[in-house]
Design a protein around this motif. Structure first.
Motif, PDB file in Angstrom:
ATOM      1  N   ALA A  48      -6.205  22.254  11.915  1.00  0.00           N
ATOM      2  CA  ALA A  48      -6.839  22.878  13.076  1.00  0.00           C
ATOM      3  C   ALA A  48      -5.926  22.817  14.295  1.00  0.00           C
ATOM      4  O   ALA A  48      -5.827  23.785  15.059  1.00  0.00           O
ATOM      5  N   SER A  49      -5.242  21.707  14.472  1.00  0.00           N
ATOM      6  CA  SER A  49      -4.386  21.529  15.643  1.00  0.00           C
ATOM      7  C   SER A  49      -3.122  22.376  15.570  1.00  0.00           C
ATOM      8  O   SER A  49      -2.508  22.670  16.607  1.00  0.00           O
ATOM      9  N   ALA A  50      -2.721  22.758  14.372  1.00  0.00           N
ATOM     10  CA  ALA A  50      -1.521  23.581  14.204  1.00  0.00           C
ATOM     11  C   ALA A  50      -1.851  25.067  14.221  1.00  0.00           C
ATOM     12  O   ALA A  50      -1.038  25.897  13.810  1.00  0.00           O
ATOM     13  N   SER A  51      -3.032  25.424  14.712  1.00  0.00           N
ATOM     14  CA  SER A  51      -3.454  26.820  14.769  1.00  0.00           C
ATOM     15  C   SER A  51      -3.103  27.445  16.107  1.00  0.00           C
ATOM     16  O   SER A  51      -2.833  26.757  17.088  1.00  0.00           O
ATOM     17  N   ARG A 106       1.711  25.775  10.450  1.00  0.00           N
ATOM     18  CA  ARG A 106       1.072  25.069   9.339  1.00  0.00           C
ATOM     19  C   ARG A 106       1.987  24.934   8.122  1.00  0.00           C
ATOM     20  O   ARG A 106       1.617  24.301   7.133  1.00  0.00           O
ATOM     21  N   HIS A 107       3.152  25.513   8.204  1.00  0.00           N
ATOM     22  CA  HIS A 107       4.052  25.553   7.062  1.00  0.00           C
ATOM     23  C   HIS A 107       4.320  24.151   6.509  1.00  0.00           C
ATOM     24  O   HIS A 107       4.163  23.899   5.304  1.00  0.00           O
ATOM     25  N   LEU A 108       4.706  23.224   7.369  1.00  0.00           N
ATOM     26  CA  LEU A 108       5.001  21.870   6.908  1.00  0.00           C
ATOM     27  C   LEU A 108       3.743  21.032   6.746  1.00  0.00           C
ATOM     28  O   LEU A 108       3.718  20.101   5.934  1.00  0.00           O
ATOM     29  N   VAL A 109       2.697  21.344   7.514  1.00  0.00           N
ATOM     30  CA  VAL A 109       1.425  20.642   7.317  1.00  0.00           C
ATOM     31  C   VAL A 109       0.959  20.823   5.882  1.00  0.00           C
ATOM     32  O   VAL A 109       0.576  19.873   5.190  1.00  0.00           O
ATOM     33  N   GLU A 110       1.013  22.057   5.412  1.00  0.00           N
ATOM     34  CA  GLU A 110       0.511  22.371   4.078  1.00  0.00           C
ATOM     35  C   GLU A 110       1.487  21.988   2.971  1.00  0.00           C
ATOM     36  O   GLU A 110       1.107  21.928   1.799  1.00  0.00           O
ATOM     37  N   ALA A 111       2.743  21.706   3.349  1.00  0.00           N
ATOM     38  CA  ALA A 111       3.709  21.248   2.345  1.00  0.00           C
ATOM     39  C   ALA A 111       3.443  19.814   1.927  1.00  0.00           C
ATOM     40  O   ALA A 111       3.964  19.344   0.919  1.00  0.00           O
ATOM     41  N   GLY A 112       2.599  19.117   2.692  1.00  0.00           N
ATOM     42  CA  GLY A 112       2.222  17.758   2.317  1.00  0.00           C
ATOM     43  C   GLY A 112       3.115  16.709   2.939  1.00  0.00           C
ATOM     44  O   GLY A 112       3.566  16.837   4.067  1.00  0.00           O
ATOM     45  N   GLY A 113       3.397  15.654   2.189  1.00  0.00           N
ATOM     46  CA  GLY A 113       4.155  14.529   2.718  1.00  0.00           C
ATOM     47  C   GLY A 113       3.361  13.246   2.572  1.00  0.00           C
ATOM     48  O   GLY A 113       2.179  13.249   2.239  1.00  0.00           O
ATOM     49  N   LYS A 114       4.008  12.124   2.829  1.00  0.00           N
ATOM     50  CA  LYS A 114       3.361  10.824   2.633  1.00  0.00           C
ATOM     51  C   LYS A 114       2.353  10.507   3.737  1.00  0.00           C
ATOM     52  O   LYS A 114       1.507   9.634   3.572  1.00  0.00           O
ATOM     53  N   ARG A 115       2.446  11.188   4.882  1.00  0.00           N
ATOM     54  CA  ARG A 115       1.574  10.899   6.032  1.00  0.00           C
ATOM     55  C   ARG A 115       1.676   9.415   6.386  1.00  0.00           C
ATOM     56  O   ARG A 115       0.683   8.744   6.655  1.00  0.00           O
ATOM     57  N   PHE A 116       2.888   8.913   6.415  1.00  0.00           N
ATOM     58  CA  PHE A 116       3.105   7.498   6.659  1.00  0.00           C
ATOM     59  C   PHE A 116       2.665   7.092   8.062  1.00  0.00           C
ATOM     60  O   PHE A 116       2.112   6.000   8.257  1.00  0.00           O
ATOM     61  N   ARG A 117       2.884   7.956   9.031  1.00  0.00           N
ATOM     62  CA  ARG A 117       2.526   7.610  10.406  1.00  0.00           C
ATOM     63  C   ARG A 117       1.011   7.561  10.606  1.00  0.00           C
ATOM     64  O   ARG A 117       0.511   6.585  11.175  1.00  0.00           O
ATOM     65  N   PRO A 118       0.251   8.556  10.141  1.00  0.00           N
ATOM     66  CA  PRO A 118      -1.202   8.389  10.201  1.00  0.00           C
ATOM     67  C   PRO A 118      -1.695   7.174   9.415  1.00  0.00           C
ATOM     68  O   PRO A 118      -2.672   6.535   9.806  1.00  0.00           O
ATOM     69  N   LEU A 119      -1.023   6.876   8.308  1.00  0.00           N
ATOM     70  CA  LEU A 119      -1.403   5.708   7.531  1.00  0.00           C
ATOM     71  C   LEU A 119      -1.250   4.435   8.370  1.00  0.00           C
ATOM     72  O   LEU A 119      -2.116   3.550   8.337  1.00  0.00           O
ATOM     73  N   LEU A 120      -0.157   4.331   9.130  1.00  0.00           N
ATOM     74  CA  LEU A 120       0.034   3.153   9.984  1.00  0.00           C
ATOM     75  C   LEU A 120      -1.017   3.096  11.084  1.00  0.00           C
ATOM     76  O   LEU A 120      -1.460   2.007  11.465  1.00  0.00           O
ATOM     77  N   VAL A 121      -1.425   4.262  11.593  1.00  0.00           N
ATOM     78  CA  VAL A 121      -2.526   4.276  12.558  1.00  0.00           C
ATOM     79  C   VAL A 121      -3.792   3.720  11.904  1.00  0.00           C
ATOM     80  O   VAL A 121      -4.495   2.867  12.463  1.00  0.00           O
ATOM     81  N   ALA A 122      -4.082   4.192  10.705  1.00  0.00           N
ATOM     82  CA  ALA A 122      -5.291   3.766   9.991  1.00  0.00           C
ATOM     83  C   ALA A 122      -5.263   2.272   9.683  1.00  0.00           C
ATOM     84  O   ALA A 122      -6.279   1.578   9.813  1.00  0.00           O
ATOM     85  N   LEU A 123      -4.100   1.771   9.279  1.00  0.00           N
ATOM     86  CA  LEU A 123      -3.998   0.350   8.970  1.00  0.00           C
ATOM     87  C   LEU A 123      -4.100  -0.499  10.229  1.00  0.00           C
ATOM     88  O   LEU A 123      -4.747  -1.550  10.240  1.00  0.00           O
ATOM     89  N   GLY A 124      -3.465  -0.042  11.307  1.00  0.00           N
ATOM     90  CA  GLY A 124      -3.563  -0.769  12.563  1.00  0.00           C
ATOM     91  C   GLY A 124      -4.986  -0.821  13.084  1.00  0.00           C
ATOM     92  O   GLY A 124      -5.419  -1.814  13.687  1.00  0.00           O
TER      93      GLY A 124
END
Length: 361
Positions: A59-62, A73-91
Motif C-alpha cells: 500500500a505504501s509503495a502505491s 512495487r517491483h522489489l516489494v513483490e520480488a520478496g526478500g528476507k525482510r530482515f529489518r522488519p524482523l528486527l523491529v518485530a523482535l525488538g
C-alpha cells in the motif's frame, strides 16, 4: 499509524491493489537466517506482525500514477528476507508488540532499505535483483533512481506520523547510509587502513539501518530505555556480522548458499574481508605469495586465474582470520544483549549469533 493513512493513490493500507502479493510470512524464512523462535506466542506475534507489514508495504509503495506503482512495487513483490522488519518485530517483544506504531516503524525501515537497493543497482549496473530483472535493467537508470527517491519520500511521510524523534532517527540513519556509500565509492585514502575502512563501510551501509530497526522495535513498543539502547547496539553489530559472513560464504561455499555463484565478488574485483586480509599478509609460503600476485591483478575475469585464486583463498590463513573476525562480531552482538531480560525473546536474538558463528566455520 500506517493503517489510518491514505496513500497518494487513494488506496488505504490493507487494500490489495494491482499485481501479485508476496506469500504470508512463515517459519521457513526464519530458518534461512538461523532464527530460532522456540516460544509459540512469540512466533505467532512475529509472524502476524510481518504479515501486516507485507500488506502495508504494498500500500505504501502505491501512487496515483500506475507506472510509478508498478515500478515502486517491483522489489516489494520480488520478496526478500525482510530482515529489518524482523528486527523491529523482535525488538518489540521487549515491550508491547501490539502497539499501534510498531508496524509503521517496520514499514519505514523496509521502505528505506528498498530505496537504497534501487540506487545500488544503478551504481553497480546490476541486471538482476532477488531473482528478477533489476529496475534499472527493466526500465532505465533514471527511472530506478527516481523510484528510489519516491520510496525514501514515502518512508519519510510515514515516519512523520510516528513523531519528531522517528523522523530524526530515520534521517540520521539515511545520512550514515550515504556516508558509507560515499566511503565505499571513494575507497580508502592513502593513510587509511583498508580493513578498518571496509569494516567502517559495512557498519555505515548495513549496520546502521539494522540498528535503527531494532531500536524502533523497542522504542515504539514502549520498552525500557536501557533495553532500547541494547537492541540498537545488538542490531548494528549483528548487521555487520551477517554481511561479513556473506563475504566468507562467497568464497568458502561450494554451492549458492550465499545467494550467488561462489567467487562472484572475487571475479568482480570486490575487496571483501578475506581478500583484504590476504593482501596485507606477509606469509612467505608459496601459496600465499602466489595468491597475493593474483589478487594484485584486479578483477579476475579469467576463469583459470579465478579458479586458482578461489582455491588458494579457501586454504589460506586469511580465510581463517576472517572467520575469527566474524565470530568475534557474533560474540560482541551477544554481549550487547546483556541488559535485556532472560527469556525466549532474548534467546531468539541469541540464536542469530549462534547461526552466524557456525555458518562459516
Amino acid at each position: 499509524m500506517v493503517d489510518s493513512v491514505v496513500n497518494p493513490a487513494g488506496e488505504r493500507s490493507g487494500a490489495s491493489g494491482s499485481g501479485g502479493r508476496r506469500g504470508r510470512a512463515s517459519t521457513s524464512q526464519f530458518g534461512a537466517i538461523g532464527l530460532n523462535l522456540a516460544d509459540p506466542r512469540i512466533e505467532a506475534s512475529v509472524l502476524g506482525l510481518l504479515d501486516t507489514v507485507e500488506v502495508e508495504l504494498r500500500a505504501s509503495a502505491s501512487s496515483a500514477d500506475p507506472f510509478v506503482t508498478e515500478a515502486a512495487r517491483h522489489l516489494v513483490e520480488a520478496g526478500g528476507k525482510r530482515f529489518r522488519p524482523l528486527l523491529v518485530a523482535l525488538g518489540a517483544q521487549f515491550g508491547d508488540p501490539t502497539a499501534a506504531q510498531v508496524v509503521p516503524a517496520a514499514v519505514v525501515m523496509e521502505l528505506t532499505h528498498l530505496a537504497t537497493l534501487y540506487h545500488d543497482d544503478v551504481m553497480d549496473e546490476a541486471a538482476v535483483r532477488r531473482g528478477a530483472p533489476s529496475a534499472n535493467s527493466r526500465w532505465t537508470n533514471s527511472v530506478a533512481i527516481l523510484v528510489g527517491d519516491y520510496l525514501f519520500a514515502r518512508a519519510a511521510d510515514i515516519a512523520a506520523d510516528l513523531g519528531t524523534e522517528a523522523v530524526r532517527l530515520q534521517a540520521r540513519t539515511f545520512a550514515r547510509l550515504v556516508h558509507g556509500q560515499i566511503a565505499e565509492t571513494v575507497g580508502p585514502r592513502a593513510d587509511d587502513d583498508p580493513v578498518a575502512h571496509y569494516l567502517h563501510v559495512i557498519a555505515e551501509k548495513t549496520g546502521s539501518l539494522i540498528a535503527t530497526s531494532a531500536r524502533f522495535g523497542g522504542m515504539f513498543s514502549g520498552a525500557a530505555p536501557a533495553h532500547v539502547e541494547a537492541l540498537a547496539g545488538y542490531g548494528e553489530t549483528i548487521g555487520v556480522a551477517f554481511q561479513l559472513s556473506d563475504d566468507l560464504l562467497d568464497i568458502a561455499s561450494e554451492s549458492v548458499q550465499s545467494g550467488k555463484t561462489p567467487g562472484t565478488d572475487l571475479r568482480e574485483g570486490v575487496p571483501t574481508l578475506p581478500v583484504l586480509y590476504a593482501r596485507e599478509a606477509d606469509d612467505s609460503d608459496a601459496s600465499s605469495v602466489r595468491l597475493r600476485e593474483i589478487l594484485a591483478t584486479g578483477p579476475l575475469t579469467d576463469d583459470a586465474l579465478h579458479a586458482e585464486a578461489l582455491g588458494l583463498l579457501r586454504e589460506s590463513p586469511a580465510l581463517k582470520r576472517a572467520r575469527e573476525t566474524v565470530r568475534s562480531y557474533a560474540e560482541e552482538a551477544r554481549a550487547q544483549l546483556a541488559p535485556l531480560p532472560h527469556g525466549p525473546s532474548r534467546s531468539a536474538l541469541e540464536s542469530l549469533c549462534d547461526y552466524i558463528a557456525d555458518r562459516t566455520s
